[in-house]
Design an enzyme around this catalytic site. Structure first.
Site, PDB file in Angstrom:
ATOM      1  N   CYS A 195       0.232   3.748   2.831  1.00 40.82           N
ATOM      2  CA  CYS A 195       0.720   3.146   4.081  1.00 40.82           C
ATOM      3  C   CYS A 195       2.219   3.381   4.234  1.00 40.82           C
ATOM      4  O   CYS A 195       2.710   3.642   5.333  1.00 40.82           O
ATOM      5  CB  CYS A 195       0.448   1.645   4.107  1.00 40.82           C
ATOM      6  N   CYS A 207       0.832  -1.208   0.000  1.00 44.52           N
ATOM      7  CA  CYS A 207       0.000   0.000   0.000  1.00 44.52           C
ATOM      8  C   CYS A 207       0.869   1.262   0.000  1.00 44.52           C
ATOM      9  O   CYS A 207       1.612   1.508   0.954  1.00 44.52           O
ATOM     10  CB  CYS A 207      -0.903  -0.049   1.235  1.00 44.52           C
TER      11      CYS A 207
END
Length: 102
Positions: free
Chosen positions: A34, A31
């Site tokens: 993230c 991600c």
């Protein structure tokens, strides 16, 4: 204090029984947002020992992600005395994350 890797095995001890506010970062290695939030969360953990900071990999801890109803990542949760007191979805600045902990 360093970031604690949270799993269902240590969740009760590290999160529910914590005497400090707990910041949880639900993330995945693949991600992009993230990966932007991760170093910020690491900084907060090292600079603010008054908080406990944990990371939960949603691919490895699907049960915890489901328990918290995580639909998008990164998802940040603040818990106190085992109860969720704040949450945010998506990348956040350091200031925004610290404001969640106040």
């Amino acid at each position: 204090m360093s970031v604690i890797k949270i799993s269902k095995n240590n969740f009760e001890q590290e999160v529910l029984k914590s005497d400090k506010k707990v910041l949880l970062d639900f993330y995945a290695d693949w991600c992009g947002p993230c990966r932007m939030v991760s170093p910020i969360v690491d900084e907060i953990a090292s600079e603010h020992p008054e908080y406990k900071v944990g990371k939960i990999n949603v691919d490895e801890q699907t049960e915890l992600a489901s328990d918290f109803r995580v639909m998008s990542i990164p998802s940040l949760f603040v818990l106190q005395n085992g109860k969720i007191i704040d949450r945010a979805v998506g990348a956040r600045s350091k200031e925004q994350i610290l404001a969640m902990l106040k």
